[in-house]
Design an enzyme around this catalytic site. Structure first.
Site, mmCIF file in Angstrom:
data_model
loop_
_atom_site.group_PDB
_atom_site.id
_atom_site.type_symbol
_atom_site.label_atom_id
_atom_site.label_comp_id
_atom_site.label_asym_id
_atom_site.label_seq_id
_atom_site.Cartn_x
_atom_site.Cartn_y
_atom_site.Cartn_z
ATOM 1 C CG ASP A 76 2.624 -15.113 43.522
ATOM 2 O OD1 ASP A 76 3.186 -14.046 43.202
ATOM 3 O OD2 ASP A 76 2.744 -16.170 42.869
ATOM 4 C CG ASP B 14 7.451 -13.155 45.355
ATOM 5 O OD1 ASP B 14 6.885 -14.178 45.763
ATOM 6 O OD2 ASP B 14 7.623 -12.898 44.152
ATOM 7 C CG ASP C 291 13.579 -9.181 35.477
ATOM 8 O OD1 ASP C 291 13.205 -8.520 36.475
ATOM 9 O OD2 ASP C 291 12.837 -10.005 34.913
HETATM 10 P P1 ATP Z 1 4.756 -12.738 37.925
HETATM 11 O O1 ATP Z 1 3.576 -11.905 38.220
HETATM 12 O O2 ATP Z 1 4.777 -13.265 36.533
HETATM 13 O O3 ATP Z 1 5.078 -13.781 38.963
HETATM 14 P P2 ATP Z 1 7.167 -11.532 38.880
HETATM 15 O O4 ATP Z 1 7.750 -10.167 38.661
HETATM 16 O O5 ATP Z 1 6.865 -11.916 40.293
HETATM 17 O O6 ATP Z 1 5.939 -11.669 37.935
HETATM 18 P P3 ATP Z 1 8.844 -13.857 38.788
HETATM 19 O O7 ATP Z 1 9.227 -14.661 37.606
HETATM 20 O O8 ATP Z 1 7.954 -14.478 39.803
HETATM 21 O O9 ATP Z 1 8.215 -12.514 38.243
HETATM 22 O O10 ATP Z 1 10.182 -13.353 39.462
HETATM 23 C C1 ATP Z 1 10.201 -12.693 40.727
HETATM 24 C C2 ATP Z 1 11.203 -11.552 40.704
HETATM 25 O O11 ATP Z 1 12.519 -12.079 40.578
HETATM 26 C C3 ATP Z 1 11.024 -10.590 39.531
HETATM 27 O O12 ATP Z 1 10.172 -9.541 39.860
HETATM 28 C C4 ATP Z 1 12.424 -10.133 39.238
HETATM 29 O O13 ATP Z 1 12.720 -9.000 40.024
HETATM 30 C C5 ATP Z 1 13.289 -11.276 39.702
HETATM 31 N N1 ATP Z 1 13.740 -12.124 38.590
HETATM 32 C C6 ATP Z 1 13.153 -13.242 38.134
HETATM 33 N N2 ATP Z 1 13.830 -13.788 37.105
HETATM 34 C C7 ATP Z 1 14.910 -13.010 36.924
HETATM 35 C C8 ATP Z 1 16.021 -13.037 36.019
HETATM 36 N N3 ATP Z 1 16.144 -13.994 35.087
HETATM 37 N N4 ATP Z 1 16.943 -12.054 36.132
HETATM 38 C C9 ATP Z 1 16.832 -11.096 37.069
HETATM 39 N N5 ATP Z 1 15.823 -11.018 37.928
HETATM 40 C C10 ATP Z 1 14.861 -11.942 37.876
HETATM 41 MG MG MG Z 2 6.147 -13.929 40.989
#
Ligand code: ATP
Ligand code: MG
Length: 424
Positions: free
Chosen positions: A52, A54, A133
């Site tokens: 997806d 963002d 993060d």
């Molecule tokens: P995925 O492919 O698993 O969705 P993702 O990187 O998009 O990976 P998400 O859990 O959807 O991960 O989170 C979206 C974004 O928000 C991350 O890329 C990160 O930058 C930020 N993020 C999420 N959780 C945290 C956290 N606990 N602390 C800091 N930043 C976070």
């Molecule tokens: Mg995500």
């Protein structure tokens, strides 16, 4: 803006979904900054298709909402906007700043009043990147100018296959201990290494995970174990002693070389295989397998005090679920299923002719039989009843797991005895 030293990769517009391109373009036309951010950019750099997209922007949630016909502000603690474009939903967030930049008195007061205000402090792209993060998650891509904005060396870390926490790892883990689990999740999923401070800081703060609400831990558990990488994730959690705060001693006490660990690992590998094949997986089966060694050990003690094997497994199951729920808020539909899966174990062993059809029809027969198979594959002791149940399934294929359909068809309930005393 600091530019990175590596060449910017120029992705094709076709690498992005039509919805993501539309949202970025629309916001930019209204004079805002907008970028595809986070996991999608990281995945494209690795050459994976993002699941997806963002978008991050300097527009406020209200301004985002006004820019689209079909947009909804969601979340209280931290507002995000869901923009629907055709069948796609694009998650749009306003640049925020993290705790570091929030030290002014006014902000400090705001934080003290609860998290609600704290997380809605808007900021610049630079601040937004720093509060994320991991460096690999702090990449921004402008799909109009095809510029990658990489303030923190995320691209180099993707290419070097390194998981690096932004800022001082121990401090960032203290701010949000769930980040330790995220570090492990991404390392396992991407097969990246942990940067040395990112790794070593875990030891000093891992116990803080105990303060995380069980509901959030269960959400995180699902992401750790149901996404097709549960076996390597489990290994890393064990290595960094994070299994104990996540799932409790019942799971973490199993030692290297014990058949119980083989059983846990086989269950994980089977789950990952099913995910890879696009077959359905249920958390109930995996939880039942991971906590089985604890159920078995505790049932063994109870039989010493004179309980029948069936009664002992039943009591042990209840006990183990209660312990597990102190860490993970396992929803009742799963914990009931776990206990059904366990309850069937001694019953399958008995191979009683007049119970064959009932057991085959049981809603959780398949899962329970699978657990039985794992037990026989990993532990030679005990009777070998799986051959018997393979034959019975061949004999009555239409019965397997049919209890629910039958019940609905005939308006009957399941045997009452099994349903009573379900207090967890
Ligand atoms: P995925 O492919 O698993 O969705 P993702 O990187 O998009 O990976 P998400 O859990 O959807 O991960 O989170 C979206 C974004 O928000 C991350 O890329 C990160 O930058 C930020 N993020 C999420 N959780 C945290 C956290 N606990 N602390 C800091 N930043 C976070
Ligand atoms: Mg995500």
């Amino acid at each position: 803006m600091k530019s990175h030293t590596l060449d910017s990769p120029i992705f094709e517009s076709s690498d992005f979904s039509p919805g993501a391109l539309f949202v970025v373009e629309q916001l930019q036309q209204r004079g805002f900054d907008a970028y595809v951010v986070g996991g999608a950019v990281r995945d494209l750099l690795i050459g994976k298709h993002p699941k997806d997209f963002d978008v991050a922007t300097n527009a406020t949630p209200e301004q985002i909402k006004q820019s689209f016909r079909n947009a909804r502000i969601i979340g209280r603690r931290f507002q995000i906007v869901h923009v629907r474009v055709g069948r796609e939903i694009i998650e749009v967030t306003t640049f925020r700043r993290g705790h570091e930049e929030e030290r002014s008195e006014q902000d400090a007061r705001a934080s003290q009043s609860g998290r609600l205000l704290r997380d809605n402090v808007y900021g610049s792209l630079e601040e937004d990147a720093k509060r994320r993060d991991l460096t690999i998650n702090a990449l921004y891509y402008d799909t109009s100018s095809h510029q990658l904005i990489d303030q923190l060396g995320g691209q180099a870390d993707v290419l070097g296959r390194v998981i690096r926490v932004i800022g001082e790892p121990a401090a960032r883990y203290r701010e949000d201990p769930v980040r330790m689990l995220r570090v492990v999740r991404f390392a396992a999923r991407l097969q990246f290494d942990l940067e040395s401070d990112t790794e070593s800081a875990i030891a000093s703060v891992r116990t803080l995970l105990r303060d995380i609400p069980p509901a959030r831990l269960f959400d995180e558990w699902l992401k750790l174990f149901m996404n097709g990488f549960s076996a390597p994730t489990f290994k890393l959690l064990r290595r960094h002693e994070l299994l104990d705060p996540l799932m409790g001693e019942a799971v973490s006490c199993v030692r290297e070389g014990e058949p119980a660990l083989d059983l846990q690992q086989l269950a994980l590998a089977n789950t990952d295989r099913r995910v890879a094949e696009g077959r359905p997986v249920t958390p109930a089966f995996l939880l039942a397998a991971l906590y089985w060694p604890a159920v078995e050990a505790s049932a063994e003690q109870l039989t010493v005090t004179g309980e029948s094997p069936i009664q002992a497994i039943h009591s042990a199951g209840l006990q183990v679920v209660q312990q597990a729920c102190q860490h993970l808020a396992i929803p009742k539909r799963f914990s009931l299923a776990m206990r059904d899966i366990w309850d069937l174990q001694p019953r399958l062993e008995r191979m009683q002719p007049k119970k064959i059809k009932d057991h085959l029809a049981h809603r959780w027969f398949r899962a329970s039989f699978d657990l039985r198979l794992l037990r026989e594959q990993t532990d030679e002791s005990g009777n070998n009843c799986s051959g018997f149940w393979i034959d019975q399934q061949k004999r009555y294929p239409e019965l397997v797991g049919s209890a629910r359909a039958r019940r609905e068809g005939r308006g009957e309930g399941r045997p009452r005895r099994q349903r009573r005393n379900r207090d967890s």
